[in-house]
Design a protein around this motif. Structure first.
Motif, short mmCIF file in Angstrom:
data_model
loop_
_atom_site.label_atom_id
_atom_site.label_comp_id
_atom_site.label_asym_id
_atom_site.label_seq_id
_atom_site.Cartn_x
_atom_site.Cartn_y
_atom_site.Cartn_z
N GLY A 1 0.53 -1.08 0.13
CA GLY A 1 0.02 0.02 0.05
C GLY A 1 0.88 1.22 -0.03
N GLN A 2 1.88 1.02 0.58
CA GLN A 2 2.77 2.59 0.76
C GLN A 2 3.52 2.72 -0.62
OE1 GLN A 2 2.83 4.66 3.07
NE2 GLN A 2 1.27 3.23 4.06
N LEU A 3 3.83 1.65 -1.29
CA LEU A 3 4.56 1.89 -2.73
C LEU A 3 3.49 2.27 -3.57
CD1 LEU A 3 6.31 -1.41 -3.34
CD2 LEU A 3 7.19 0.94 -3.19
N VAL A 4 1.99 1.98 -3.61
CA VAL A 4 1.02 2.35 -4.14
C VAL A 4 0.63 3.94 -4.03
CG1 VAL A 4 -1.48 2.07 -5.24
CG2 VAL A 4 0.16 0.09 -4.59
N ILE A 5 0.60 4.15 -2.79
CA ILE A 5 0.50 5.49 -2.48
C ILE A 5 1.50 6.58 -3.05
CG2 ILE A 5 0.44 7.14 -0.37
CD1 ILE A 5 -1.05 5.32 1.42
N GLN A 6 2.75 6.16 -2.97
CA GLN A 6 3.93 6.89 -3.42
C GLN A 6 3.73 6.93 -5.13
OE1 GLN A 6 7.91 5.03 -2.85
NE2 GLN A 6 8.99 7.03 -3.47
N MET A 7 3.41 5.91 -5.72
CA MET A 7 3.15 5.88 -7.10
C MET A 7 2.01 6.84 -7.51
SD MET A 7 2.55 2.92 -9.45
CE MET A 7 2.78 3.06 -11.53
N LEU A 8 1.14 6.81 -6.88
CA LEU A 8 -0.18 7.89 -7.10
C LEU A 8 0.31 9.28 -6.93
CD1 LEU A 8 -2.83 8.41 -7.73
CD2 LEU A 8 -3.65 8.09 -5.25
N ARG A 9 1.00 9.39 -5.67
CA ARG A 9 1.62 10.91 -5.65
C ARG A 9 2.39 11.27 -6.47
NH1 ARG A 9 3.59 10.06 -0.04
NH2 ARG A 9 1.55 10.45 0.47
N GLN A 10 3.19 10.43 -7.24
CA GLN A 10 4.12 10.98 -8.10
C GLN A 10 3.43 11.08 -9.41
OE1 GLN A 10 7.17 7.90 -7.53
NE2 GLN A 10 8.56 8.72 -6.36
N ALA A 11 2.32 10.24 -9.80
CA ALA A 11 1.58 10.47 -10.67
C ALA A 11 1.04 11.74 -10.97
CB ALA A 11 0.79 9.36 -11.12
N LEU A 12 0.45 12.21 -9.86
CA LEU A 12 -0.44 13.57 -9.57
C LEU A 12 0.63 14.77 -9.80
CD1 LEU A 12 -2.89 12.66 -6.77
CD2 LEU A 12 -3.43 13.15 -9.18
N ASP A 13 1.85 14.53 -9.12
CA ASP A 13 2.74 15.51 -9.30
C ASP A 13 3.41 15.77 -10.63
OD1 ASP A 13 4.77 17.33 -7.92
OD2 ASP A 13 6.20 15.79 -8.91
N ALA A 14 3.43 14.76 -11.50
CA ALA A 14 3.89 14.77 -12.80
C ALA A 14 2.66 15.26 -13.51
CB ALA A 14 3.99 13.34 -13.55
N PHE A 15 1.54 15.09 -13.31
CA PHE A 15 0.09 15.83 -14.19
C PHE A 15 0.26 17.18 -13.78
CE2 PHE A 15 -3.84 17.47 -14.48
CZ PHE A 15 -4.28 16.58 -15.58
N ALA A 16 0.51 17.64 -12.63
CA ALA A 16 0.50 19.03 -12.04
C ALA A 16 1.55 19.91 -12.78
CB ALA A 16 0.72 19.11 -10.53
N ARG A 17 2.74 19.32 -13.24
CA ARG A 17 3.86 19.93 -13.66
C ARG A 17 3.80 19.55 -15.27
NH1 ARG A 17 8.36 18.04 -12.39
NH2 ARG A 17 7.60 16.28 -11.04
N MET A 18 2.88 18.60 -15.87
CA MET A 18 2.93 18.29 -17.01
C MET A 18 4.27 17.69 -17.49
SD MET A 18 0.29 17.40 -18.53
CE MET A 18 -1.24 17.05 -17.93
N ASP A 19 5.28 17.10 -16.69
CA ASP A 19 6.40 16.61 -16.59
C ASP A 19 6.39 15.24 -17.38
OD1 ASP A 19 9.13 15.53 -16.33
OD2 ASP A 19 9.38 16.68 -14.39
#
Length: 236
Positions: free
Chosen positions: A130-148
């Motif tokens: 679960g912690q790995l998945v939370i981290q992945m979701l957080r990073q995906a949202l960060d990439a979306f925010a910056r369109m990186d």
């Protein structure tokens, strides 16, 4: 006439920014739901699990609001090229976020099941996954925010870690079931929870693909990691 065109352009930019912010709000809500569901499982907190189940309606409502806003932009502005790609990526992203919310509901239902003290060990691997998945979701949202696009590629590749941990966890749970058939009902709760987490990782991969599509103008779904890397590297 020039001022009028500039005014319309600014309005359009504001509408796109408003939609982007709404997606990030939805993403933040989904991330909190996932965090709370895992905490509810860990602490056997029925009240928190009920709150997660109740809050899913807010995620569904937000998806419909963003979908409606995107539809109005398409009808009113008739966007082309990069603006249209952004709206398409947004619509696909909110659909995956809503489906992540559905998987979180399954986790919350498992949280309402009671695990005895000698069954708690079954949940340790689930918490780690679960912690790995939370981290992945957080990073995906960060990439979306910056369109990186480069960050999105890293998110996509990180799903391999989740798949490996999921597979190792399944082997471990199968061993437990063979050793103690009486534990099968509780183990199946954990199996379905782990499956939900693995699917959330897949949804995060999808979001990363939409980001790459928006940034580079290439649909990378159903392509190899090497092909995605080539797409990103060519634009550096």
């Amino acid at each position: 006439m020039e001022n009028k065109g500039k005014h319309i352009s600014e309005q359009f930019d504001n509408e796109l920014e408003s939609v982007r912010n709404a997606v990030l709000s939805m993403g933040g809500m989904v991330e909190k739901q996932l965090t709370d569901a895992l905490l509810a499982i860990e602490s056997n907190d029925n009240e928190l699990a009920d709150a997660v189940l109740s809050n899913d309606k807010k995620i569904n409502s937000l998806e419909m609001d963003i979908d409606g806003a995107c539809t109005r932009i398409i009808a009113k502005r008739q966007p082309t090229a990069s603006d249209l790609r952004l709206i398409v990526a947004t619509l696909k992203t909110i659909a995956d976020l809503e489906r992540i919310g559905d998987e979180v509901k399954r986790l919350a239902r498992v949280a309402k099941e009671s695990f005895s003290s000698d069954q708690k060990h079954l949940l340790v691997s689930l918490e780690n996954l679960g912690q790995l998945v939370i981290q992945m979701l957080r990073q995906a949202l960060d990439a979306f925010a910056r369109m990186d696009g480069e960050a999105a590629l890293e998110v996509h590749k990180s799903d391999g870690n989740i798949d490996r941990q999921y597979e190792a966890m399944m082997r471990q749970l199968m061993t437990y079931m063979m050793e103690d058939p009486r534990s099968i009902p509780k183990i199946m709760d954990v199996v379905w929870s782990a499956r939900s987490l693995e699917r959330i990782g897949d949804r995060c991969q999808n979001i990363s693909e939409y980001i790459i599509y928006n940034v580079y103008g290439k649909d990378v779904r159903h392509t190899s990691t090497e092909s995605m890397e080539n797409t990103v590297q060519r634009k550096r």
